[in-house]
Design a protein around this motif. Structure first.
Motif, PDB file in Angstrom:
ATOM      1  N   ARG A   1       4.817   6.394   4.809  1.00 41.18           N
ATOM      2  CA  ARG A   1       4.247   7.261   5.753  1.00 41.18           C
ATOM      3  C   ARG A   1       4.390   8.882   5.553  1.00 41.18           C
ATOM      4  O   ARG A   1       3.637   9.611   6.224  1.00 41.18           O
ATOM      5  CB  ARG A   1       4.626   7.114   7.103  1.00 41.18           C
ATOM      6  CG  ARG A   1       4.533   5.650   7.790  1.00 41.18           C
ATOM      7  CD  ARG A   1       2.693   5.640   7.975  1.00 41.18           C
ATOM      8  NE  ARG A   1       2.485   4.008   8.186  1.00 41.18           N
ATOM      9  CZ  ARG A   1       1.588   3.320   7.484  1.00 41.18           C
ATOM     10  NH1 ARG A   1       1.407   3.862   6.429  1.00 41.18           N
ATOM     11  NH2 ARG A   1       1.309   2.028   7.735  1.00 41.18           N
ATOM     12  N   GLU A   2       4.986   8.919   4.408  1.00 39.48           N
ATOM     13  CA  GLU A   2       5.172  10.416   3.819  1.00 39.48           C
ATOM     14  C   GLU A   2       4.064  10.769   2.862  1.00 39.48           C
ATOM     15  O   GLU A   2       3.206   9.964   2.527  1.00 39.48           O
ATOM     16  CB  GLU A   2       6.429  10.504   3.050  1.00 39.48           C
ATOM     17  CG  GLU A   2       7.685   9.961   3.805  1.00 39.48           C
ATOM     18  CD  GLU A   2       8.861   9.724   3.250  1.00 39.48           C
ATOM     19  OE1 GLU A   2       9.635  10.675   2.805  1.00 39.48           O
ATOM     20  OE2 GLU A   2       8.979   8.643   2.799  1.00 39.48           O
ATOM     21  N   THR A   3       3.858  12.038   2.997  1.00 37.77           N
ATOM     22  CA  THR A   3       2.713  12.459   2.000  1.00 37.77           C
ATOM     23  C   THR A   3       3.212  12.226   0.535  1.00 37.77           C
ATOM     24  O   THR A   3       4.178  12.675   0.211  1.00 37.77           O
ATOM     25  CB  THR A   3       2.649  13.997   2.247  1.00 37.77           C
ATOM     26  OG1 THR A   3       2.301  14.264   3.438  1.00 37.77           O
ATOM     27  CG2 THR A   3       1.695  14.709   1.331  1.00 37.77           C
ATOM     28  N   VAL A   4       2.172  11.681  -0.149  1.00 40.54           N
ATOM     29  CA  VAL A   4       2.143  11.459  -1.784  1.00 40.54           C
ATOM     30  C   VAL A   4       1.110  11.944  -2.336  1.00 40.54           C
ATOM     31  O   VAL A   4       0.077  11.929  -1.882  1.00 40.54           O
ATOM     32  CB  VAL A   4       2.264   9.958  -1.829  1.00 40.54           C
ATOM     33  CG1 VAL A   4       2.593   9.671  -3.249  1.00 40.54           C
ATOM     34  CG2 VAL A   4       3.409   9.255  -1.231  1.00 40.54           C
ATOM     35  N   TYR A   5       1.355  12.809  -3.462  1.00 36.63           N
ATOM     36  CA  TYR A   5       0.278  13.203  -4.338  1.00 36.63           C
ATOM     37  C   TYR A   5       0.128  12.579  -5.736  1.00 36.63           C
ATOM     38  O   TYR A   5       1.382  12.483  -6.106  1.00 36.63           O
ATOM     39  CB  TYR A   5       0.410  14.549  -4.702  1.00 36.63           C
ATOM     40  CG  TYR A   5       0.421  15.530  -3.275  1.00 36.63           C
ATOM     41  CD1 TYR A   5      -1.205  15.551  -2.604  1.00 36.63           C
ATOM     42  CD2 TYR A   5       1.359  16.103  -2.640  1.00 36.63           C
ATOM     43  CE1 TYR A   5      -1.232  16.277  -1.412  1.00 36.63           C
ATOM     44  CE2 TYR A   5       1.287  16.605  -1.536  1.00 36.63           C
ATOM     45  CZ  TYR A   5      -0.184  17.022  -0.907  1.00 36.63           C
ATOM     46  OH  TYR A   5      -0.316  17.506   0.207  1.00 36.63           O
ATOM     47  N   PRO A   6      -1.119  12.128  -6.355  1.00 33.32           N
ATOM     48  CA  PRO A   6      -2.314  12.375  -5.493  1.00 33.32           C
ATOM     49  C   PRO A   6      -2.417  11.312  -4.122  1.00 33.32           C
ATOM     50  O   PRO A   6      -1.638  10.300  -4.239  1.00 33.32           O
ATOM     51  CB  PRO A   6      -3.163  11.950  -6.613  1.00 33.32           C
ATOM     52  CG  PRO A   6      -2.519  10.964  -7.637  1.00 33.32           C
ATOM     53  CD  PRO A   6      -1.009  11.486  -7.497  1.00 33.32           C
ATOM     54  N   THR A   7      -3.025  11.663  -3.466  1.00 35.49           N
ATOM     55  CA  THR A   7      -3.014  11.055  -1.894  1.00 35.49           C
ATOM     56  C   THR A   7      -3.412   9.625  -1.991  1.00 35.49           C
ATOM     57  O   THR A   7      -3.106   8.841  -1.236  1.00 35.49           O
ATOM     58  CB  THR A   7      -4.032  11.697  -1.045  1.00 35.49           C
ATOM     59  OG1 THR A   7      -5.309  11.947  -1.628  1.00 35.49           O
ATOM     60  CG2 THR A   7      -3.579  13.149  -0.813  1.00 35.49           C
ATOM     61  N   ARG A   8      -4.295   9.060  -2.878  1.00 34.83           N
ATOM     62  CA  ARG A   8      -4.684   7.736  -3.314  1.00 34.83           C
ATOM     63  C   ARG A   8      -3.537   6.884  -4.285  1.00 34.83           C
ATOM     64  O   ARG A   8      -4.164   5.674  -4.676  1.00 34.83           O
ATOM     65  CB  ARG A   8      -6.070   7.541  -3.779  1.00 34.83           C
ATOM     66  CG  ARG A   8      -7.061   8.045  -2.949  1.00 34.83           C
ATOM     67  CD  ARG A   8      -8.631   8.090  -3.541  1.00 34.83           C
ATOM     68  NE  ARG A   8      -8.758   6.998  -4.363  1.00 34.83           N
ATOM     69  CZ  ARG A   8      -9.489   6.713  -5.481  1.00 34.83           C
ATOM     70  NH1 ARG A   8      -9.778   7.842  -6.177  1.00 34.83           N
ATOM     71  NH2 ARG A   8      -9.472   5.530  -6.006  1.00 34.83           N
ATOM     72  N   LEU A   9      -2.422   7.430  -4.509  1.00 34.30           N
ATOM     73  CA  LEU A   9      -1.583   6.847  -5.511  1.00 34.30           C
ATOM     74  C   LEU A   9      -1.198   5.234  -5.163  1.00 34.30           C
ATOM     75  O   LEU A   9      -1.046   4.813  -6.119  1.00 34.30           O
ATOM     76  CB  LEU A   9      -0.283   7.864  -5.583  1.00 34.30           C
ATOM     77  CG  LEU A   9       0.673   7.316  -6.646  1.00 34.30           C
ATOM     78  CD1 LEU A   9       0.119   7.330  -8.013  1.00 34.30           C
ATOM     79  CD2 LEU A   9       1.916   7.972  -6.680  1.00 34.30           C
ATOM     80  N   ALA A  10      -0.880   5.039  -4.012  1.00 33.81           N
ATOM     81  CA  ALA A  10      -0.666   3.642  -3.733  1.00 33.81           C
ATOM     82  C   ALA A  10      -1.592   2.825  -4.227  1.00 33.81           C
ATOM     83  O   ALA A  10      -1.416   1.801  -4.797  1.00 33.81           O
ATOM     84  CB  ALA A  10      -0.292   3.508  -2.332  1.00 33.81           C
ATOM     85  N   GLY A  11      -3.131   3.042  -3.629  1.00 35.20           N
ATOM     86  CA  GLY A  11      -4.101   2.127  -4.261  1.00 35.20           C
ATOM     87  C   GLY A  11      -4.189   2.264  -5.701  1.00 35.20           C
ATOM     88  O   GLY A  11      -4.644   1.233  -6.313  1.00 35.20           O
ATOM     89  N   LEU A  12      -4.040   3.403  -6.249  1.00 37.66           N
ATOM     90  CA  LEU A  12      -4.319   3.503  -8.004  1.00 37.66           C
ATOM     91  C   LEU A  12      -3.265   2.765  -8.429  1.00 37.66           C
ATOM     92  O   LEU A  12      -3.550   2.087  -9.496  1.00 37.66           O
ATOM     93  CB  LEU A  12      -4.292   5.071  -8.069  1.00 37.66           C
ATOM     94  CG  LEU A  12      -5.422   5.901  -7.569  1.00 37.66           C
ATOM     95  CD1 LEU A  12      -5.101   7.365  -7.707  1.00 37.66           C
ATOM     96  CD2 LEU A  12      -6.675   5.495  -8.415  1.00 37.66           C
ATOM     97  N   LEU A  13      -2.188   2.698  -7.918  1.00 30.82           N
ATOM     98  CA  LEU A  13      -1.041   2.201  -8.707  1.00 30.82           C
ATOM     99  C   LEU A  13      -1.056   0.585  -8.515  1.00 30.82           C
ATOM    100  O   LEU A  13      -1.074  -0.132  -9.626  1.00 30.82           O
ATOM    101  CB  LEU A  13       0.500   2.284  -8.162  1.00 30.82           C
ATOM    102  CG  LEU A  13       1.573   1.555  -8.627  1.00 30.82           C
ATOM    103  CD1 LEU A  13       1.840   1.913 -10.178  1.00 30.82           C
ATOM    104  CD2 LEU A  13       2.936   1.862  -7.540  1.00 30.82           C
ATOM    105  N   ARG A  14      -1.528   0.118  -7.162  1.00 30.64           N
ATOM    106  CA  ARG A  14      -1.766  -1.379  -7.146  1.00 30.64           C
ATOM    107  C   ARG A  14      -2.851  -1.846  -7.901  1.00 30.64           C
ATOM    108  O   ARG A  14      -2.873  -2.936  -8.804  1.00 30.64           O
ATOM    109  CB  ARG A  14      -2.283  -1.474  -5.529  1.00 30.64           C
ATOM    110  CG  ARG A  14      -2.657  -2.959  -5.358  1.00 30.64           C
ATOM    111  CD  ARG A  14      -1.346  -3.724  -5.165  1.00 30.64           C
ATOM    112  NE  ARG A  14      -1.025  -4.651  -6.303  1.00 30.64           N
ATOM    113  CZ  ARG A  14       0.202  -4.834  -6.843  1.00 30.64           C
ATOM    114  NH1 ARG A  14       1.440  -4.542  -6.307  1.00 30.64           N
ATOM    115  NH2 ARG A  14       0.442  -5.536  -7.983  1.00 30.64           N
ATOM    116  N   THR A  15      -4.059  -0.960  -8.371  1.00 34.78           N
ATOM    117  CA  THR A  15      -4.946  -1.423  -9.354  1.00 34.78           C
ATOM    118  C   THR A  15      -4.529  -1.548 -10.445  1.00 34.78           C
ATOM    119  O   THR A  15      -4.853  -2.497 -11.284  1.00 34.78           O
ATOM    120  CB  THR A  15      -6.278  -0.348  -9.046  1.00 34.78           C
ATOM    121  OG1 THR A  15      -6.837  -0.613  -7.788  1.00 34.78           O
ATOM    122  CG2 THR A  15      -7.482  -0.575  -9.873  1.00 34.78           C
TER     123      THR A  15
END
Length: 162
Positions: free
Chosen positions: A130-144
């Motif tokens: 729930r914290e701010t992470v940059y780039p903002t889409r990092l979670a989805g980009l990493l999963r892909t």
């Protein structure tokens, strides 16, 4: 010149368990303003993007045993930090390492004043953050990335301006 674009190399550094290393940063003048981000930084002199990525990783994390892979993503961003506005052209390299111990003794003065910790994250932990992470889409980009492997050509991410 205020409109100068800073060339930046960043690393999506993965360990043998596919965890990603992120740095916890904060605004030096306001330690309550925090975010997580990937290791990396600006090119110096006539460095290549690859050379800058490896130098920055060594300075910020102490990790030098890495296999540098392809550029995964590119993005431009603009944000205020430490009393000035930064305009950056960032390239994100895939990198893998067997070493998970970190050493921050090589960090610059600004990094020492603005980075509180380094942490290895699983994809699931990053997706739940729930914290701010940059780039903002990092979670989805990493999963892909973990599901499909690196893209054939670097993905151009949406610009981010704060």
């Amino acid at each position: 010149m205020p409109d100068e674009i800073r060339k930046v190399s960043r690393l999506v550094l993965l360990d043998p368990d596919d965890r990603i290393l992120l740095m916890h940063g904060f605004e030096p003048g306001d330690p309550s303003s925090t975010w997580w981000f990937t290791p990396g930084g600006g090119l110096e002199g006539d460095e290549t993007r690859e050379q800058a990525a490896l130098r920055e990783l060594a300075e910020e994390t102490g990790i030098t045993e890495v296999e540098l892979g392809p550029v995964l993503w590119r993005r431009t961003c603009s944000f205020p930090f430490d009393g000035r506005r930064w305009h950056q052209d960032e390239w994100y390299f895939l990198a893998r390492t067997d070493r998970t111990a970190t050493d921050t003794s090589g960090q610059t003065g600004l990094e020492l004043r603005s980075v509180s910790e380094l942490r290895w994250w699983t994809s699931a932990e990053l997706s739940a953050a729930r914290e701010t992470v940059y780039p903002t889409r990092l979670a989805g980009l990493l999963r892909t990335l973990l599901d499909e492997g690196p893209p054939r050509t670097p993905l151009v991410l949406d610009p981010e301006n704060a």
